[in-house]
Design a protein around this motif. Structure first.
Motif, PDB file in Angstrom:
ATOM      1  N   GLY A 274       0.841  -1.200   0.000  1.00  0.00           N
ATOM      2  CA  GLY A 274       0.000   0.000   0.000  1.00  0.00           C
ATOM      3  C   GLY A 274       0.863   1.232   0.000  1.00  0.00           C
ATOM      4  N   GLY A 275       0.527   2.163  -0.890  1.00  0.00           N
ATOM      5  CA  GLY A 275       1.277   3.408  -0.987  1.00  0.00           C
ATOM      6  C   GLY A 275       0.345   4.598  -0.937  1.00  0.00           C
ATOM      7  N   THR A 276       0.390   5.408  -1.962  1.00  0.00           N
ATOM      8  CA  THR A 276      -0.373   6.665  -1.970  1.00  0.00           C
ATOM      9  C   THR A 276      -1.710   6.560  -2.705  1.00  0.00           C
ATOM     10  N   GLU A 277      -2.083   5.378  -3.122  1.00  0.00           N
ATOM     11  CA  GLU A 277      -3.333   5.201  -3.852  1.00  0.00           C
ATOM     12  C   GLU A 277      -4.557   5.511  -2.987  1.00  0.00           C
ATOM     13  N   VAL A 278      -5.665   5.800  -3.632  1.00  0.00           N
ATOM     14  CA  VAL A 278      -6.911   6.095  -2.927  1.00  0.00           C
ATOM     15  C   VAL A 278      -7.376   4.853  -2.171  1.00  0.00           C
ATOM     16  N   GLY A 279      -8.244   5.065  -1.196  1.00  0.00           N
ATOM     17  CA  GLY A 279      -8.830   3.952  -0.462  1.00  0.00           C
ATOM     18  C   GLY A 279      -8.342   3.801   0.962  1.00  0.00           C
ATOM     19  N   HIS A 280      -7.368   4.610   1.357  1.00  0.00           N
ATOM     20  CA  HIS A 280      -6.867   4.567   2.734  1.00  0.00           C
ATOM     21  C   HIS A 280      -7.543   5.652   3.558  1.00  0.00           C
ATOM     22  N   THR A 281      -7.454   5.543   4.868  1.00  0.00           N
ATOM     23  CA  THR A 281      -8.022   6.535   5.769  1.00  0.00           C
ATOM     24  C   THR A 281      -7.368   7.894   5.530  1.00  0.00           C
ATOM     25  N   PRO A 282      -8.181   8.948   5.391  1.00  0.00           N
ATOM     26  CA  PRO A 282      -7.612  10.287   5.173  1.00  0.00           C
ATOM     27  C   PRO A 282      -7.021  10.885   6.451  1.00  0.00           C
ATOM     28  N   GLY A 283      -6.257  11.939   6.303  1.00  0.00           N
ATOM     29  CA  GLY A 283      -5.672  12.641   7.440  1.00  0.00           C
ATOM     30  C   GLY A 283      -4.408  13.341   7.016  1.00  0.00           C
ATOM     31  N   PRO A 284      -3.874  14.198   7.887  1.00  0.00           N
ATOM     32  CA  PRO A 284      -2.675  14.963   7.525  1.00  0.00           C
ATOM     33  C   PRO A 284      -1.452  14.082   7.276  1.00  0.00           C
ATOM     34  N   HIS A 285      -1.296  12.998   8.030  1.00  0.00           N
ATOM     35  CA  HIS A 285      -0.153  12.093   7.856  1.00  0.00           C
ATOM     36  C   HIS A 285      -0.643  10.776   7.255  1.00  0.00           C
ATOM     37  N   SER A 286      -1.314  10.873   6.132  1.00  0.00           N
ATOM     38  CA  SER A 286      -1.974   9.727   5.504  1.00  0.00           C
ATOM     39  C   SER A 286      -1.132   9.090   4.404  1.00  0.00           C
ATOM     40  N   HIS A 287      -1.644   7.972   3.909  1.00  0.00           N
ATOM     41  CA  HIS A 287      -1.052   7.332   2.733  1.00  0.00           C
ATOM     42  C   HIS A 287      -1.054   8.320   1.572  1.00  0.00           C
ATOM     43  N   TYR A 288      -2.211   8.904   1.299  1.00  0.00           N
ATOM     44  CA  TYR A 288      -2.370   9.784   0.136  1.00  0.00           C
ATOM     45  C   TYR A 288      -1.412  10.970   0.185  1.00  0.00           C
ATOM     46  N   ASN A 289      -1.141  11.479   1.390  1.00  0.00           N
ATOM     47  CA  ASN A 289      -0.233  12.623   1.541  1.00  0.00           C
ATOM     48  C   ASN A 289       1.239  12.215   1.551  1.00  0.00           C
ATOM     49  N   GLY A 290       1.506  10.916   1.434  1.00  0.00           N
ATOM     50  CA  GLY A 290       2.878  10.444   1.262  1.00  0.00           C
ATOM     51  C   GLY A 290       3.621  10.010   2.506  1.00  0.00           C
ATOM     52  N   TYR A 291       2.950  10.009   3.655  1.00  0.00           N
ATOM     53  CA  TYR A 291       3.616   9.690   4.918  1.00  0.00           C
ATOM     54  C   TYR A 291       3.591   8.205   5.284  1.00  0.00           C
ATOM     55  N   LYS A 292       2.722   7.427   4.632  1.00  0.00           N
ATOM     56  CA  LYS A 292       2.515   6.050   5.067  1.00  0.00           C
ATOM     57  C   LYS A 292       2.698   5.044   3.947  1.00  0.00           C
ATOM     58  N   VAL A 293       3.117   3.850   4.342  1.00  0.00           N
ATOM     59  CA  VAL A 293       3.137   2.697   3.454  1.00  0.00           C
ATOM     60  C   VAL A 293       2.648   1.481   4.230  1.00  0.00           C
ATOM     61  N   ASP A 294       2.123   0.519   3.485  1.00  0.00           N
ATOM     62  CA  ASP A 294       1.800  -0.789   4.040  1.00  0.00           C
ATOM     63  C   ASP A 294       2.872  -1.745   3.550  1.00  0.00           C
ATOM     64  N   VAL A 295       3.395  -2.573   4.465  1.00  0.00           N
ATOM     65  CA  VAL A 295       4.478  -3.499   4.136  1.00  0.00           C
ATOM     66  C   VAL A 295       4.066  -4.905   4.549  1.00  0.00           C
TER      67      VAL A 295
END
Length: 158
Positions: A90-111
Protein backbone atom coordinates in the motif's frame (compact mmCIF):
# COMPACT_ATOMS: atom_id res chain seq x y z
CA UNK A 1 29.60 43.19 15.47
CA UNK A 2 30.84 40.19 17.45
CA UNK A 3 27.26 39.13 18.34
CA UNK A 4 26.18 39.39 14.69
CA UNK A 5 29.13 37.22 13.68
CA UNK A 6 28.23 34.56 16.29
CA UNK A 7 24.58 34.53 15.20
CA UNK A 8 25.67 34.08 11.57
CA UNK A 9 27.92 31.15 12.50
CA UNK A 10 25.19 29.51 14.60
CA UNK A 11 22.63 29.93 11.82
CA UNK A 12 25.03 28.44 9.30
CA UNK A 13 25.82 25.44 11.52
CA UNK A 14 22.12 24.84 12.12
CA UNK A 15 21.39 24.99 8.42
CA UNK A 16 19.27 28.12 8.71
CA UNK A 17 21.18 29.98 6.04
CA UNK A 18 21.49 28.28 2.68
CA UNK A 19 20.67 28.76 -0.97
CA UNK A 20 18.06 25.98 -0.88
CA UNK A 21 14.69 26.18 0.84
CA UNK A 22 14.35 24.36 4.16
CA UNK A 23 13.19 20.76 3.68
CA UNK A 24 11.42 18.88 6.48
CA UNK A 25 12.56 15.38 7.43
CA UNK A 26 9.55 14.10 5.50
CA UNK A 27 11.13 15.62 2.40
CA UNK A 28 9.56 16.33 -0.95
CA UNK A 29 6.92 14.52 -2.97
CA UNK A 30 8.35 12.09 -5.52
CA UNK A 31 7.00 10.81 -8.80
CA UNK A 32 6.33 7.11 -9.32
CA UNK A 33 9.53 6.82 -11.36
CA UNK A 34 11.67 8.67 -8.78
CA UNK A 35 10.44 6.45 -5.95
CA UNK A 36 10.90 3.24 -7.96
CA UNK A 37 14.43 4.34 -8.93
CA UNK A 38 15.31 4.48 -5.23
CA UNK A 39 13.36 1.45 -3.99
CA UNK A 40 13.92 -1.24 -6.63
CA UNK A 41 17.76 -1.23 -6.44
CA UNK A 42 17.32 -1.81 -2.69
CA UNK A 43 15.13 -4.89 -3.37
CA UNK A 44 11.96 -3.12 -2.26
CA UNK A 45 9.09 -3.85 -4.62
CA UNK A 46 5.37 -3.22 -4.83
CA UNK A 47 2.56 -5.73 -4.98
CA UNK A 48 -1.08 -4.98 -5.70
CA UNK A 49 -4.22 -6.97 -6.40
CA UNK A 50 -4.63 -5.04 -9.65
CA UNK A 51 -1.02 -5.31 -10.81
CA UNK A 52 -0.94 -1.55 -11.41
CA UNK A 53 0.41 1.77 -10.09
CA UNK A 54 -2.39 4.28 -10.77
CA UNK A 55 -2.97 6.50 -7.76
CA UNK A 56 -6.69 6.81 -8.57
CA UNK A 57 -7.28 3.03 -8.39
CA UNK A 58 -7.60 1.41 -4.96
CA UNK A 59 -6.52 -1.98 -6.39
CA UNK A 60 -3.12 -0.51 -7.34
CA UNK A 61 -0.03 0.25 -5.25
CA UNK A 62 1.13 3.73 -6.15
CA UNK A 63 4.19 5.75 -5.12
CA UNK A 64 3.03 8.90 -6.90
CA UNK A 65 3.35 11.71 -4.33
CA UNK A 66 5.16 9.63 -1.72
CA UNK A 67 7.52 11.69 0.41
CA UNK A 68 11.26 11.23 0.01
CA UNK A 69 11.52 10.77 3.80
CA UNK A 70 9.07 7.88 3.61
CA UNK A 71 11.17 6.22 0.89
CA UNK A 72 14.31 6.80 2.98
CA UNK A 73 12.53 5.28 5.99
CA UNK A 74 11.51 2.14 4.10
CA UNK A 75 15.04 1.68 2.78
CA UNK A 76 16.48 2.14 6.29
CA UNK A 77 13.96 -0.36 7.72
CA UNK A 78 14.90 -2.96 5.12
CA UNK A 79 18.62 -2.53 5.78
CA UNK A 80 18.34 -2.45 9.59
CA UNK A 81 16.02 -5.45 9.78
CA UNK A 82 18.31 -7.59 7.64
CA UNK A 83 15.51 -8.88 5.40
CA UNK A 84 16.58 -9.78 1.87
CA UNK A 85 13.62 -8.00 0.30
CA UNK A 86 10.62 -5.93 1.32
CA UNK A 87 7.20 -5.81 -0.34
CA UNK A 88 5.07 -2.67 -0.22
CA UNK A 89 1.37 -3.50 -0.51
CA UNK A 90 0.00 0.00 0.00
CA UNK A 91 1.28 3.41 -0.99
CA UNK A 92 -0.37 6.67 -1.97
CA UNK A 93 -3.33 5.20 -3.85
CA UNK A 94 -6.91 6.10 -2.93
CA UNK A 95 -8.83 3.95 -0.46
CA UNK A 96 -6.87 4.57 2.73
CA UNK A 97 -8.02 6.54 5.77
CA UNK A 98 -7.61 10.29 5.17
CA UNK A 99 -5.67 12.64 7.44
CA UNK A 100 -2.68 14.96 7.53
CA UNK A 101 -0.15 12.09 7.86
CA UNK A 102 -1.97 9.73 5.50
CA UNK A 103 -1.05 7.33 2.73
CA UNK A 104 -2.37 9.78 0.14
CA UNK A 105 -0.23 12.62 1.54
CA UNK A 106 2.88 10.44 1.26
CA UNK A 107 3.62 9.69 4.92
CA UNK A 108 2.52 6.05 5.07
CA UNK A 109 3.14 2.70 3.45
CA UNK A 110 1.80 -0.79 4.04
CA UNK A 111 4.48 -3.50 4.14
CA UNK A 112 3.98 -7.26 3.93
CA UNK A 113 4.73 -9.26 7.07
CA UNK A 114 7.74 -11.55 7.33
CA UNK A 115 9.05 -13.34 10.41
CA UNK A 116 12.37 -11.49 10.35
CA UNK A 117 10.77 -8.07 9.83
CA UNK A 118 8.15 -8.70 12.53
CA UNK A 119 10.81 -9.79 15.01
CA UNK A 120 12.93 -6.72 14.23
CA UNK A 121 10.08 -4.23 14.70
CA UNK A 122 8.81 -5.84 17.90
CA UNK A 123 12.27 -6.17 19.45
CA UNK A 124 13.68 -2.80 18.37
CA UNK A 125 10.86 -0.33 18.87
CA UNK A 126 8.84 0.59 21.96
CA UNK A 127 5.38 -0.93 22.32
CA UNK A 128 2.81 1.83 22.77
CA UNK A 129 -0.95 1.91 23.26
CA UNK A 130 -3.12 0.21 20.69
CA UNK A 131 -4.49 2.37 17.92
CA UNK A 132 -8.12 3.44 18.22
CA UNK A 133 -9.23 0.42 16.18
CA UNK A 134 -7.42 -1.96 18.56
CA UNK A 135 -4.38 -2.76 16.41
CA UNK A 136 -1.05 -2.94 18.32
CA UNK A 137 1.59 -0.29 17.67
CA UNK A 138 5.33 0.23 18.14
CA UNK A 139 7.12 3.57 18.10
CA UNK A 140 10.66 4.33 16.99
CA UNK A 141 12.79 7.00 18.67
CA UNK A 142 12.34 9.07 15.51
CA UNK A 143 8.58 9.15 16.15
CA UNK A 144 7.72 6.78 13.30
CA UNK A 145 4.83 4.44 14.09
CA UNK A 146 4.59 0.76 13.12
CA UNK A 147 1.06 -0.63 13.41
CA UNK A 148 0.37 -4.33 12.97
CA UNK A 149 -2.93 -4.46 11.09
CA UNK A 150 -2.89 -8.25 10.95
CA UNK A 151 -2.28 -8.75 7.22
CA UNK A 152 0.50 -6.13 6.99
CA UNK A 153 2.42 -3.37 8.76
CA UNK A 154 0.90 0.12 8.42
CA UNK A 155 3.93 2.40 8.84
CA UNK A 156 3.83 6.16 9.37
CA UNK A 157 7.05 8.06 8.72
CA UNK A 158 6.95 11.48 10.38
Amino acid sequence: MQITFLVAIAASVLGLVSGAPFEERSGRHLTQAEAEARLIPNKITASSSGGCTQRSNRRCTSYSGILSGTVDGVIALKMASGVSSLIITGGTEVGHTPGPHSHYNGYKVDVRHSQKLDRYIKNTFRRIANRGDGHPQWKARSGDIYCDEGSHWDITYL
